[in-house]
Write a protein that holds these residues in place. Structure first.
Motif, short mmCIF file in Angstrom:
data_model
loop_
_atom_site.label_atom_id
_atom_site.label_comp_id
_atom_site.label_asym_id
_atom_site.label_seq_id
_atom_site.Cartn_x
_atom_site.Cartn_y
_atom_site.Cartn_z
N GLN A 1 -6.33 11.91 66.21
CA GLN A 1 -6.08 10.52 65.81
C GLN A 1 -6.85 9.56 66.70
OE1 GLN A 1 -2.05 9.04 66.35
NE2 GLN A 1 -2.13 8.22 64.27
N LEU A 2 -6.87 9.82 67.99
CA LEU A 2 -7.61 8.96 68.92
C LEU A 2 -9.11 9.00 68.62
CD1 LEU A 2 -5.74 9.71 72.27
CD2 LEU A 2 -5.78 7.54 71.02
N MET A 3 -9.63 10.18 68.33
CA MET A 3 -11.06 10.28 68.01
C MET A 3 -11.39 9.49 66.76
SD MET A 3 -12.20 14.16 68.80
CE MET A 3 -11.60 15.00 70.25
N ARG A 4 -10.54 9.57 65.75
CA ARG A 4 -10.79 8.81 64.52
C ARG A 4 -10.78 7.30 64.81
NH1 ARG A 4 -7.44 12.95 62.38
NH2 ARG A 4 -5.66 11.56 62.40
N ARG A 5 -9.83 6.86 65.63
CA ARG A 5 -9.78 5.43 65.99
C ARG A 5 -11.03 5.02 66.75
NH1 ARG A 5 -3.71 4.91 68.35
NH2 ARG A 5 -2.60 5.35 66.42
N ILE A 6 -11.49 5.86 67.65
CA ILE A 6 -12.70 5.56 68.42
C ILE A 6 -13.89 5.42 67.47
CG2 ILE A 6 -14.36 6.53 70.07
CD1 ILE A 6 -11.83 7.78 71.49
N LEU A 7 -14.00 6.33 66.50
CA LEU A 7 -15.10 6.26 65.54
C LEU A 7 -15.01 5.00 64.68
CD1 LEU A 7 -15.35 10.00 64.49
CD2 LEU A 7 -17.02 8.68 65.80
N VAL A 8 -13.81 4.63 64.26
CA VAL A 8 -13.64 3.40 63.47
C VAL A 8 -14.02 2.18 64.31
CG1 VAL A 8 -11.91 1.90 62.40
CG2 VAL A 8 -11.94 4.34 61.87
N ASP A 9 -13.54 2.12 65.54
CA ASP A 9 -13.88 1.00 66.42
C ASP A 9 -15.38 0.93 66.68
OD1 ASP A 9 -11.21 0.38 66.56
OD2 ASP A 9 -10.92 1.22 68.58
N HIS A 10 -15.99 2.09 66.85
CA HIS A 10 -17.43 2.14 67.10
C HIS A 10 -18.20 1.63 65.88
CE1 HIS A 10 -21.40 4.00 67.78
NE2 HIS A 10 -21.11 3.81 69.05
N ALA A 11 -17.77 2.04 64.69
CA ALA A 11 -18.42 1.59 63.46
C ALA A 11 -18.25 0.09 63.27
CB ALA A 11 -17.84 2.34 62.25
N ARG A 12 -17.06 -0.41 63.55
CA ARG A 12 -16.84 -1.86 63.42
C ARG A 12 -17.73 -2.65 64.35
NH1 ARG A 12 -10.32 -1.53 63.17
NH2 ARG A 12 -10.15 -1.20 60.95
N SER A 13 -17.85 -2.21 65.59
CA SER A 13 -18.69 -2.94 66.53
C SER A 13 -20.16 -2.82 66.14
CB SER A 13 -18.46 -2.48 67.97
OG SER A 13 -18.86 -1.15 68.15
N HIS A 14 -20.55 -1.65 65.61
CA HIS A 14 -21.94 -1.46 65.16
C HIS A 14 -22.27 -2.43 64.02
CE1 HIS A 14 -25.61 0.62 63.94
NE2 HIS A 14 -25.14 0.57 62.70
N TYR A 15 -21.39 -2.51 63.03
CA TYR A 15 -21.64 -3.39 61.91
C TYR A 15 -21.52 -4.86 62.29
CZ TYR A 15 -21.98 0.68 58.97
OH TYR A 15 -22.39 1.87 58.43
N ALA A 16 -20.64 -5.18 63.21
CA ALA A 16 -20.52 -6.57 63.68
C ALA A 16 -21.80 -6.98 64.40
CB ALA A 16 -19.32 -6.72 64.60
N ALA A 17 -22.34 -6.09 65.21
CA ALA A 17 -23.60 -6.39 65.91
C ALA A 17 -24.74 -6.53 64.91
CB ALA A 17 -23.91 -5.29 66.92
N LYS A 18 -24.73 -5.69 63.90
CA LYS A 18 -25.76 -5.74 62.87
C LYS A 18 -25.66 -7.07 62.10
CE LYS A 18 -27.68 -2.16 60.01
NZ LYS A 18 -27.40 -0.95 59.27
N ARG A 19 -24.43 -7.46 61.74
CA ARG A 19 -24.23 -8.73 61.04
C ARG A 19 -24.68 -9.89 61.92
NH1 ARG A 19 -19.30 -6.83 59.65
NH2 ARG A 19 -18.32 -8.11 61.22
N GLY A 20 -24.36 -9.84 63.20
CA GLY A 20 -24.75 -10.90 64.12
C GLY A 20 -26.26 -11.03 64.20
N ALA A 21 -26.96 -9.92 64.20
CA ALA A 21 -28.43 -9.96 64.24
C ALA A 21 -28.99 -10.56 62.97
CB ALA A 21 -28.99 -8.56 64.47
N ILE A 22 -28.41 -10.20 61.83
CA ILE A 22 -28.87 -10.73 60.54
C ILE A 22 -28.57 -12.22 60.44
CG2 ILE A 22 -28.46 -10.64 58.04
CD1 ILE A 22 -28.04 -7.59 58.41
N GLU A 23 -27.37 -12.61 60.87
CA GLU A 23 -27.02 -14.03 60.82
C GLU A 23 -27.89 -14.86 61.74
OE1 GLU A 23 -22.83 -14.25 61.58
OE2 GLU A 23 -22.33 -13.22 59.72
N SER A 24 -28.24 -14.35 62.92
CA SER A 24 -29.07 -15.12 63.84
C SER A 24 -30.49 -15.26 63.30
CB SER A 24 -29.07 -14.49 65.23
OG SER A 24 -29.72 -13.25 65.21
N MET A 25 -30.96 -14.29 62.49
CA MET A 25 -32.29 -14.40 61.91
C MET A 25 -32.32 -15.42 60.80
SD MET A 25 -33.98 -10.62 61.83
CE MET A 25 -32.69 -9.77 60.92
N SER A 26 -31.20 -15.66 60.14
CA SER A 26 -31.18 -16.59 59.01
C SER A 26 -31.05 -18.04 59.47
CB SER A 26 -30.04 -16.22 58.06
OG SER A 26 -28.80 -16.41 58.68
N HIS A 27 -30.76 -18.28 60.77
CA HIS A 27 -30.60 -19.66 61.24
C HIS A 27 -31.85 -20.19 61.85
CE1 HIS A 27 -26.36 -19.87 60.43
NE2 HIS A 27 -26.23 -18.68 60.97
#
Length: 84
Positions: free
Chosen positions: A58-84
């Motif tokens: 269960q802890l490993m699954r949570r770690i993977l979910v948290d990692h994916a969320r931070s990865h996509y948040a960073a990706k979104r942040g990079a895309i949003e900063s390019m559009s401004h």
């Protein structure tokens, strides 16, 4: 301890094989992160091996979910900063 580590490493490998191909976490890193969280569990009275590995999984699954969320948040942040 080596038997426990080997089982956790096998479990981590199985979870990571289900993830996207370019995943940045390796099984050893996932095991290490899960171990750090496991040793902080003060209020658990381990009943048996199955419970321990269930909590670890269960802890490993949570770690993977948290990692994916931070990865996509960073990706979104990079895309949003390019559009401004």
């Amino acid at each position: 301890m080596p038997l426990v580590y080997d089982e956790l490493h096998r479990l981590a490998g199985a979870y990571l094989r289900r993830e996207r191909g370019e995943h940045t976490l390796q099984p050893t890193a996932l095991v290490n992160e899960a171990y750090l969280k496991l040793v902080r569990q003060r209020n658990i009275r381990w009943q048996n091996r199955a419970q321990f590995f269930g909590v670890a999984a269960q802890l490993m699954r949570r770690i993977l979910v948290d990692h994916a969320r931070s990865h996509y948040a960073a990706k979104r942040g990079a895309i949003e900063s390019m559009s401004h």
